[in-house]
Enzyme design. Structure first.
Site, PDB file in Angstrom:
ATOM      1  N   GLU A 277       1.148  -0.956  -0.535  1.00 52.22           N
ATOM      2  CA  GLU A 277       0.122  -0.431   0.140  1.00 52.22           C
ATOM      3  C   GLU A 277       0.666   1.588   0.130  1.00 52.22           C
ATOM      4  O   GLU A 277       2.008   1.399   0.838  1.00 52.22           O
ATOM      5  CB  GLU A 277      -0.933   0.301   0.785  1.00 52.22           C
ATOM      6  CG  GLU A 277      -1.944  -0.740   0.628  1.00 52.22           C
ATOM      7  CD  GLU A 277      -3.175  -0.750   2.553  1.00 52.22           C
ATOM      8  OE1 GLU A 277      -2.310  -0.562   3.125  1.00 52.22           O
ATOM      9  OE2 GLU A 277      -4.143  -1.759   1.925  1.00 52.22           O
ATOM     10  N   HIS A 298      -8.143   1.359   1.285  1.00 49.73           N
ATOM     11  CA  HIS A 298      -8.241   1.124   2.917  1.00 49.73           C
ATOM     12  C   HIS A 298      -8.300   2.247   3.670  1.00 49.73           C
ATOM     13  O   HIS A 298      -8.176   2.690   4.312  1.00 49.73           O
ATOM     14  CB  HIS A 298      -6.353   0.962   3.801  1.00 49.73           C
ATOM     15  CG  HIS A 298      -6.257   0.062   4.622  1.00 49.73           C
ATOM     16  ND1 HIS A 298      -4.827  -0.111   4.392  1.00 49.73           N
ATOM     17  CD2 HIS A 298      -7.273  -0.253   5.591  1.00 49.73           C
ATOM     18  CE1 HIS A 298      -5.248  -1.492   6.068  1.00 49.73           C
ATOM     19  NE2 HIS A 298      -5.752  -0.757   6.089  1.00 49.73           N
TER      20      HIS A 298
END
Length: 335
Positions: A277, A298
């Protein structure tokens, strides 16, 4: 006795803010609290000096600063590592346990937010909402095409929950409102009372995958859950089923999921977490086009409401241990 407690934070909140959040509890303590925010891992001398002195450590909610075995071994007086998130896979919890340092997460502080996200994406996927919006906003009118390709209700379907902790149970509570049958898989089976309370039936993972119309994942990242859903598991699912992952990216084989969507093994997927990420542009899911897929950055557990609860749970735990009490939501040992 030291003149103050040292709270060392690796999270990018200003020290002044953390101090302000702690200040209402000063009267409960026998001394002041000093707060230091440290995020420069290149300065190892300063880092290890602070680790030796810290009474409590607040972990990094961005998960860019790990807590390694070496760092844990440098802690001389640390009573708690309070991680202000559900996930804690950037912390060597085994090393902390060996050192006698409890690691605590936020428990169920964001469970409602993640559960609502899961329900929201299930509805959107079953009705092809993202495609319908995108094409209509471009001036197209795909009414009959979308109906002919299939759009489904949740009512009367089977929802399979992988991981029946706080979040999984909140999902079950909401799915029941749609008159769905609830299956769950967890490494530890819930008690009969809990199963009855949530209207949930235990099922081995293969049976859950074969029979469920919606599968949602709510497990932490551990050696056992890494790669838990791969090609074999995806091929067990119905071609009309959807998969939702707001847990951890590494739990699902992302290449296999991309292929499952591209080749139609499953009806759709929602993904909020990634093995790296932010994901790079060559990520297999980012390269997909014309599939029933929802990608989010997220944010499943990051509503304003949940973030306020997360901060409060973290602060409460810090104060708890500074008062000599046991912390709650400990993930690496029994107290």
């Amino acid at each position: 006795m030291e003149s103050s407690y040292l709270v060392l934070s690796f999270s990018p909140l200003p020290a002044e803010l953390i101090k302000t959040l702690l200040s209402p509890y000063r009267g409960m303590l026998d001394r002041d609290i000093e707060v230091i925010v440290f995020r420069n891992l290149g300065d190892r001398a300063s880092l290890f000096s602070l680790l030796e002195k810290a009474d409590v450590i607040i972990g990094d909610y961005t998960m860019t600063i790990p807590i390694t075995r070496d760092m844990c071994n440098a802690m001389k007086k640390t009573r708690l590592i309070a991680q202000p998130s559900t996930g804690y896979d950037h912390i060597d919890i085994q090393a902390c346990a060996e050192k006698g340092i409890p690691v605590a997460n936020i428990g169920g502080a964001n469970a409602v937010s993640v559960a609502e996200y899961t329900i929201m994406t299930a509805l959107a996927l079953m009705r092809r909402l993202i495609e319908a919006h995108s094409r209509t906003s471009r001036g197209e009118w795909p009414q009959w095409e979308l109906m002919d390709r299939g759009a489904f209700e949740l009512h009367g379907k089977i929802w399979g929950i992988i991981g029946f902790g706080r979040i999984g149970r909140e999902v079950a509570r909401r799915a029941r409102a749609f008159d769905m049958r609830i299956l769950y898989y967890d490494k530890v089976r819930a008690s009969p009372d809990i199963e009855e309370n949530y209207g949930a039936e235990f099922a081995p993972l293969p049976r859950l995958l074969k029979t469920s119309d919606v599968v949602s994942i709510h497990v932490p990242l551990t050696p056992e859950t890494r790669g838990m859903i791969g090609e074999k598991e995806l091929r067990l699912m119905k071609p009309s089923a959807i998969l939702i992952n707001p847990a951890r990216g590494e739990v699902v084989d992302e290449e296999a999921l991309a292929r499952a969507l591209r080749e139609g093994w499953i009806f759709g997927a929602a993904v909020d977490v990634y093995s790296r990420e932010p994901p790079t542009q060559d990520h297999p899911l980012l390269k997909l086009r014309d599939v029933n897929l929802i990608l989010t950055p997220h944010i499943a557990g990051a509503t304003t409401d949940a973030r306020a609860r997360i901060i409060q749970v973290t602060i409460d735990n810090v104060i708890r241990v500074l008062r000599g009490e046991k912390p709650v939501n400990v993930v690496n040992m029994s107290l």
